[in-house]
Design a protein around this motif. Structure first.
Motif, mmCIF file in Angstrom:
data_model
loop_
_atom_site.group_PDB
_atom_site.id
_atom_site.type_symbol
_atom_site.label_atom_id
_atom_site.label_comp_id
_atom_site.label_asym_id
_atom_site.label_seq_id
_atom_site.Cartn_x
_atom_site.Cartn_y
_atom_site.Cartn_z
ATOM 1 N N ALA A 38 -13.663 18.131 -26.559
ATOM 2 C CA ALA A 38 -14.034 18.793 -25.317
ATOM 3 C C ALA A 38 -12.867 18.699 -24.347
ATOM 4 O O ALA A 38 -11.995 17.831 -24.483
ATOM 5 N N SER A 39 -12.867 19.596 -23.373
ATOM 6 C CA SER A 39 -11.828 19.551 -22.345
ATOM 7 C C SER A 39 -12.446 19.880 -21.002
ATOM 8 O O SER A 39 -13.504 20.494 -20.918
ATOM 9 N N GLY A 40 -11.749 19.437 -19.939
ATOM 10 C CA GLY A 40 -12.248 19.676 -18.598
ATOM 11 C C GLY A 40 -11.308 19.118 -17.560
ATOM 12 O O GLY A 40 -10.095 18.996 -17.795
ATOM 13 N N LEU A 41 -11.879 18.741 -16.419
ATOM 14 C CA LEU A 41 -11.111 18.198 -15.300
ATOM 15 C C LEU A 41 -11.795 16.959 -14.766
ATOM 16 O O LEU A 41 -13.028 16.845 -14.822
ATOM 17 N N ALA A 42 -11.000 16.041 -14.222
ATOM 18 C CA ALA A 42 -11.537 14.822 -13.620
ATOM 19 C C ALA A 42 -10.757 14.472 -12.366
ATOM 20 O O ALA A 42 -9.540 14.584 -12.340
ATOM 21 N N ASP A 43 -11.478 14.067 -11.335
ATOM 22 C CA ASP A 43 -10.879 13.484 -10.140
ATOM 23 C C ASP A 43 -10.984 11.975 -10.290
ATOM 24 O O ASP A 43 -12.064 11.448 -10.581
ATOM 25 N N ILE A 44 -9.859 11.283 -10.087
ATOM 26 C CA ILE A 44 -9.817 9.844 -10.322
ATOM 27 C C ILE A 44 -9.352 9.142 -9.054
ATOM 28 O O ILE A 44 -8.351 9.530 -8.452
ATOM 29 N N THR A 45 -10.093 8.108 -8.652
ATOM 30 C CA THR A 45 -9.720 7.293 -7.510
ATOM 31 C C THR A 45 -9.705 5.839 -7.945
ATOM 32 O O THR A 45 -10.231 5.481 -9.002
ATOM 33 N N GLY A 46 -9.129 4.996 -7.131
ATOM 34 C CA GLY A 46 -9.096 3.570 -7.409
ATOM 35 C C GLY A 46 -8.158 2.876 -6.441
ATOM 36 O O GLY A 46 -7.274 3.505 -5.857
ATOM 37 N N ASP A 47 -8.370 1.597 -6.280
ATOM 38 C CA ASP A 47 -7.529 0.798 -5.407
ATOM 39 C C ASP A 47 -6.082 0.891 -5.885
ATOM 40 O O ASP A 47 -5.822 0.842 -7.086
ATOM 41 N N ARG A 48 -5.157 1.028 -4.988
ATOM 42 C CA ARG A 48 -3.747 1.212 -5.360
ATOM 43 C C ARG A 48 -2.920 -0.068 -5.274
ATOM 44 O O ARG A 48 -1.722 -0.047 -5.540
ATOM 45 N N ARG A 49 -3.559 -1.190 -4.962
ATOM 46 C CA ARG A 49 -2.823 -2.456 -4.917
ATOM 47 C C ARG A 49 -2.458 -2.915 -6.333
ATOM 48 O O ARG A 49 -3.081 -2.503 -7.309
ATOM 49 N N LEU A 50 -1.455 -3.757 -6.424
ATOM 50 C CA LEU A 50 -0.914 -4.209 -7.707
ATOM 51 C C LEU A 50 -1.969 -4.791 -8.655
ATOM 52 O O LEU A 50 -1.974 -4.434 -9.835
ATOM 53 N N LEU A 61 -7.271 2.230 -18.521
ATOM 54 C CA LEU A 61 -7.976 3.141 -17.619
ATOM 55 C C LEU A 61 -6.995 4.117 -16.983
ATOM 56 O O LEU A 61 -5.812 3.810 -16.839
ATOM 57 N N PRO A 62 -7.476 5.282 -16.566
ATOM 58 C CA PRO A 62 -6.574 6.284 -15.986
ATOM 59 C C PRO A 62 -6.086 5.900 -14.589
ATOM 60 O O PRO A 62 -6.731 5.130 -13.884
ATOM 61 N N SER A 63 -4.969 6.464 -14.203
ATOM 62 C CA SER A 63 -4.400 6.284 -12.871
ATOM 63 C C SER A 63 -5.048 7.273 -11.902
ATOM 64 O O SER A 63 -5.413 8.378 -12.300
ATOM 65 N N PRO A 64 -5.175 6.888 -10.624
ATOM 66 C CA PRO A 64 -5.758 7.799 -9.643
ATOM 67 C C PRO A 64 -4.968 9.094 -9.509
ATOM 68 O O PRO A 64 -3.748 9.124 -9.673
ATOM 69 N N GLY A 65 -5.694 10.153 -9.207
ATOM 70 C CA GLY A 65 -5.107 11.470 -8.972
ATOM 71 C C GLY A 65 -6.182 12.532 -9.007
ATOM 72 O O GLY A 65 -7.145 12.411 -9.756
ATOM 73 N N PRO A 66 -6.025 13.589 -8.222
ATOM 74 C CA PRO A 66 -7.037 14.654 -8.193
ATOM 75 C C PRO A 66 -6.854 15.648 -9.337
ATOM 76 O O PRO A 66 -5.755 15.827 -9.852
ATOM 77 N N ALA A 67 -7.942 16.285 -9.711
ATOM 78 C CA ALA A 67 -7.961 17.414 -10.652
ATOM 79 C C ALA A 67 -7.059 17.212 -11.864
ATOM 80 O O ALA A 67 -6.223 18.041 -12.174
ATOM 81 N N GLN A 68 -7.252 16.094 -12.563
ATOM 82 C CA GLN A 68 -6.459 15.821 -13.760
ATOM 83 C C GLN A 68 -7.095 16.505 -14.967
ATOM 84 O O GLN A 68 -8.303 16.426 -15.177
ATOM 85 N N ALA A 69 -6.246 17.152 -15.762
ATOM 86 C CA ALA A 69 -6.725 17.725 -17.023
ATOM 87 C C ALA A 69 -7.246 16.585 -17.889
ATOM 88 O O ALA A 69 -6.681 15.488 -17.900
ATOM 89 N N LEU A 70 -8.320 16.841 -18.609
ATOM 90 C CA LEU A 70 -8.941 15.827 -19.455
ATOM 91 C C LEU A 70 -9.284 16.452 -20.801
ATOM 92 O O LEU A 70 -9.895 17.521 -20.865
ATOM 93 N N ALA A 71 -8.865 15.787 -21.865
ATOM 94 C CA ALA A 71 -9.240 16.169 -23.229
ATOM 95 C C ALA A 71 -9.956 14.978 -23.849
ATOM 96 O O ALA A 71 -9.470 13.845 -23.763
ATOM 97 N N LEU A 72 -11.087 15.208 -24.445
ATOM 98 C CA LEU A 72 -11.899 14.151 -25.051
ATOM 99 C C LEU A 72 -12.097 14.448 -26.523
ATOM 100 O O LEU A 72 -12.411 15.578 -26.901
ATOM 101 N N THR A 73 -11.919 13.427 -27.346
ATOM 102 C CA THR A 73 -12.274 13.502 -28.758
ATOM 103 C C THR A 73 -13.228 12.350 -29.043
ATOM 104 O O THR A 73 -12.938 11.204 -28.687
ATOM 105 N N ILE A 74 -14.366 12.656 -29.652
ATOM 106 C CA ILE A 74 -15.323 11.633 -30.083
ATOM 107 C C ILE A 74 -15.385 11.702 -31.599
ATOM 108 O O ILE A 74 -15.683 12.750 -32.167
ATOM 109 N N GLU A 75 -15.079 10.585 -32.247
ATOM 110 C CA GLU A 75 -15.186 10.482 -33.702
ATOM 111 C C GLU A 75 -16.303 9.501 -34.008
ATOM 112 O O GLU A 75 -16.245 8.343 -33.594
#
Length: 191
Positions: A38-50, A61-75
């Motif tokens: 599957a594919s889509g988009l994700a908005d990612i947030t998170g604390d930016r401290r070290l 886990l993913p890094s914060p950023g808006p409207a990131q392309a996302l590809a998912l494979t489930i096996e």
């Protein structure tokens, strides 16, 4: 020797009645097809401290950023599911399964194993955090934090929302967005 039968985790853990009440888009994502893409988009947030950045990297886990392309494979293999999520900046891989007839769905992310109770709520699945193990050791309830996770449907598409917070850190990561199965991943589901 024939391969072990494929066990559909989500229908089994939710039960037949709850599973049947879920929309087709949710069943397609969490059913029993051996492989789903599957594919889509994700908005990612998170604390930016070290400390948060370090822990996200450790767990994959993913890094914060808006409207990131996302590809998912489930096996799906036997009684396990391997989820590979490719966000714009990072790949996140986890393994989902059951342990010894437990009513929980366990998700392993690097050195962490999270135990979730699944509950059907309208057109969605709520993932309720019940346990956390880190390096094989159980985390006390006061230290395990909170994970709010929900997968459902909105505007005819599969939607997801995850928000993970730790008591000493705040928001580790939150991501929400949508996914649509690719034609290769849209085979009819028998789960």
């Amino acid at each position: 020797m024939s391969p072990a039968p494929l066990i559909a985790l989500f229908p089994e853990l939710l039960g037949d009645e709850s599973w049947r009440q879920l929309p087709a888009a949710v069943q397609a994502m969490h059913g029993s097809s051996p492989r789903l893409q599957a594919s889509g988009l994700a908005d990612i947030t998170g604390d930016r401290r070290l400390p948060a950045r370090w822990l996200r990297r450790l767990l994959g886990l993913p890094s914060p950023g808006p409207a990131q392309a996302l590809a998912l494979t489930i096996e799906r293999r036997d009684d396990r599911e391997i989820w590979t999520r490719r966000f714009a900046t990072r790949q996140m891989r986890s393994t989902l399964g059951r342990c010894n007839g437990s009513p929980l769905l366990f998700e392993t992310l690097g050195p962490a194993r999270l135990g979730f109770a699944l509950r059907q709520d309208g057109d969605a699945i709520d993932w309720q955090l019940r346990s956390v193990h880190f390096l094989g050791l159980p985390c006390p309830r006061a230290l395990r934090g909170q994970v709010l996770s929900r997968s459902g449907i909105r505007d005819g598409r599969y939607q997801f929302s995850v928000d993970a917070r730790l008591p000493w850190l705040g928001q580790l990561v939150a991501y929400h967005g949508w996914l649509e199965p690719s034609q290769a991943g849209a085979a009819p589901d028998e789960g």
